[in-house]
Every structure is written in C-alpha cells, then in structure tokens.
Write an enzyme that holds these catalytic residues in place. Structure first.
Site, PDB file in Angstrom:
ATOM      1  N   LEU A  58       0.670  -0.999  -0.116  1.00  6.79           N
ATOM      2  CA  LEU A  58       0.180  -0.008   0.147  1.00  6.79           C
ATOM      3  C   LEU A  58       0.904   1.206  -0.125  1.00  6.79           C
ATOM      4  O   LEU A  58       2.092   1.214   0.499  1.00  6.79           O
ATOM      5  CB  LEU A  58      -0.853  -0.042   1.329  1.00  6.79           C
ATOM      6  CG  LEU A  58      -1.774  -1.063   1.321  1.00  6.79           C
ATOM      7  CD1 LEU A  58      -2.849  -0.854   2.986  1.00  6.79           C
ATOM      8  CD2 LEU A  58      -3.060  -0.935   0.236  1.00  6.79           C
ATOM      9  N   ASP A  59       0.489   2.369  -0.641  1.00  8.48           N
ATOM     10  CA  ASP A  59       1.295   3.635  -0.343  1.00  8.48           C
ATOM     11  C   ASP A  59       1.347   4.109   0.882  1.00  8.48           C
ATOM     12  O   ASP A  59       0.677   3.778   1.612  1.00  8.48           O
ATOM     13  CB  ASP A  59       0.571   4.524  -1.412  1.00  8.48           C
ATOM     14  CG  ASP A  59       0.753   4.426  -2.860  1.00  8.48           C
ATOM     15  OD1 ASP A  59       1.294   3.410  -3.247  1.00  8.48           O
ATOM     16  OD2 ASP A  59      -0.026   5.149  -3.443  1.00  8.48           O
ATOM     17  N   LYS A  60       2.430   4.855   1.050  1.00  3.59           N
ATOM     18  CA  LYS A  60       2.848   5.214   2.449  1.00  3.59           C
ATOM     19  C   LYS A  60       1.674   6.033   2.845  1.00  3.59           C
ATOM     20  O   LYS A  60       1.241   5.721   4.106  1.00  3.59           O
ATOM     21  CB  LYS A  60       4.117   6.230   2.185  1.00  3.59           C
ATOM     22  CG  LYS A  60       4.245   7.051   3.534  1.00  3.59           C
ATOM     23  CD  LYS A  60       5.362   8.042   3.176  1.00  3.59           C
ATOM     24  CE  LYS A  60       5.563   9.118   4.290  1.00  3.59           C
ATOM     25  NZ  LYS A  60       6.551  10.149   4.111  1.00  3.59           N
TER      26      LYS A  60
END
Length: 299
Positions: free
Chosen positions: A90-92
């Site tokens: 998942l993106d940051k």
C-alpha cells in the site's frame, strides 16, 4: 507553536504523526502494528495500516513495515517466530487492510492470488469534483514517465490505446506503449457534496499508483490531498474549490498539509474458504466526510 485554528491543528497533528512514526524505536512501531492487528491464523496476520507509514525502506526512510516484521512476529507469537512476509503493498499515505504471511510458502500463495486477480479489494476515496458517469470502469494502461520541469521527477501516467483525431473527431487506435501495464479500475459514487465526491473503488489490476492515476487523469477527479497527481508538470499543492476550502475551514495556502484520502476498506482473500476483512476509515477521513457533509457509508 500550536495553531489556534482547529483545522490547522488537526493537519499539523497528522503530519507530526507521520514524522513520529519515523522517529520511534522499531520495537515501538511493532507494538503499534500489533495493536492494529485485525485477524490472525496459522497462515496470515491482517493489520490496519496507519497513515504515513511506508511499507518499504528507501532514501530518508528510517522506519518501515518491512523492517519491523521480525519483531512483530515475535510479539504476536510470544516466542522466537519466523519473520512475517509482505504479500502486497500500500502507498505510504494509504490506510487500511494489509495482509502479512507467516511463512514464505503462504506469502507466495497469496502473492499469486493477487497476481491472478483472485483477491477482491475495495477502497474508499474522497475526490474533487464529480465523476461522469457516476459509475463505470476505467480501463487505460499506465506507464511511468519522467516529467520534464524545473524539477525533473517521475510519475505514473496514462498510456491510452486510442485518441481522438483532431480533423474529424473520430477515435483512432494508436501504437501500444511497450512499457505500459494494463490497468482496470471499477468505480461507483457513494455520495457528493461540497464540490467533492465519495467513491468506492475496486482495482481489478494492481499497477503502482493505479487508483490515483485513473481518478486524476482518467476521470479528472483527483483524490483529496493527492498533491502528486493533481497536476502533471509541476510539484505543487492541490488547488481546491472555494466551497471545499470553506467547508474544511482551510486556506488554499495551507492545502499542502491535507493528507491523501484513500483507504483500503475491504479485502476478500480466497484461502480455503473466503476470508473477508473490513477496516473502518481512519479518524481524519471520517472528520473530513463530516466537514464536507458527505455521508459515511453504512458498510
């Protein structure tokens, strides 16, 4: 100094939280993730990923999920356990459901489920504007490109297979970009208010930044707080509609502090029997919905 304005204070707290996660001891970070465990069995551990925490390390990143997996495994097992393994990313800035595997074999099995599109993923996003039509499928390949500007940087972008011919307005097929990956995202509007919409999204493929790119460049509805994909040629804070700023009690000059409003709400994993995990939206997301007078979905 602490800003007097509640919105400013709230945004400052979020930014501080992200920095704090970078400064805590890895044991503390593992403990935070342990408290955010939604489910575990002998094969998997499912966590609710907090905002602002990267999954992988990189330049300037001191703490990330990947690095604390051995510590988290020991905390969950209370013994010397094999480190946990990442199955997807998942993106940051994205929050929500994330699956970890207890063994290499389980991780490979789950990665294959993701790769062969057998995992159902549902996201929620608050976006600027209103998609037209209000539900549908965006199916446009995505490629990484260098943006030539005063500050050169890389971004994912659309690589369509068709374009409109300027002479007669007809749709013509164009040569396929060899590096582009096919990308498919289903979307459905759940509500609209204050020049924003709440969308439910189902990425069928798993290309990097897919949802963000399809919404911003495909539908023209960038995610609230997505400063990277709200413009193409520059790195600048997102420009918000007057009504949105008013409802959020925010000045445009402070819009750069707005967090990305993208949440991995649900994940269905066919492991033997289908396992269904649901993660409620983080507090800042719920707060924004209230301020924008958008209804929280019942699900």
């Amino acid at each position: 100094q602490v800003p007097k304005d509640p919105t400013q204070r709230w945004l400052r707290e979020l930014a501080a939280l992200s920095q704090k996660l970078q400064q805590v001891h890895p044991n503390v970070l593992a403990k935070i993730l342990k408290e955010r465990t939604l489910y575990q069995n002998e094969e998997i551990v499912v966590i609710d990923k907090p905002y602002g925490l990267p999954v992988h390390g990189g330049p300037g990143i001191k703490n990330c999920i990947a690095d604390v997996l051995p510590i988290l495994a020991k905390m969950l097992e209370n013994m010397k356990a094999d480190p946990l393994h990442l199955c997807h990313r998942l993106d940051k800035e994205t929050t929500g459901v994330m699956v970890l595997a207890r063994s290499k074999e389980a991780a490979e099995k789950i990665r294959l489920l993701f790769k062969t599109r057998q995992v159902e993923k549902i996201y929620w996003a608050i976006v600027l504007g209103d998609p037209d039509p209000v539900e549908g499928v965006v199916e446009i390949p995505i490629v990484e490109k260098e943006v030539q500007s005063h500050q050169s940087h890389y971004k994912m972008t659309l690589a369509p297979n068709y374009r409109l011919c300027p002479e007669d307005g007809k749709v013509v097929k164009i040569r396929k970009n060899r590096n582009a990956e096919s990308a498919v995202t289903r979307y459905r509007r759940l509500g609209a208010a204050s020049a924003c919409s709440l969308l439910e999204l189902q990425p069928i493929t798993g290309v990097k930044h897919q949802i963000r790119v399809h919404l911003a460049y495909g539908l023209g509805c960038p995610i609230l707080g997505d400063h990277k994909y709200s413009h193409w040629s520059k790195l600048a804070p997102q420009k918000l509609p007057e009504l949105t700023l008013k409802r959020l009690k925010l000045e445009q000059s402070k819009a750069r502090h707005l967090p990305l409003h993208l949440h991995a709400h649900r994940l269905c994993l066919p492991l033997g029997q289908p396992l269904d995990f649901v993660c409620k939206a983080p507090l800042f997301f719920q707060k924004t919905l209230r301020k924008l007078e958008l209804d929280m979905p019942k699900d």
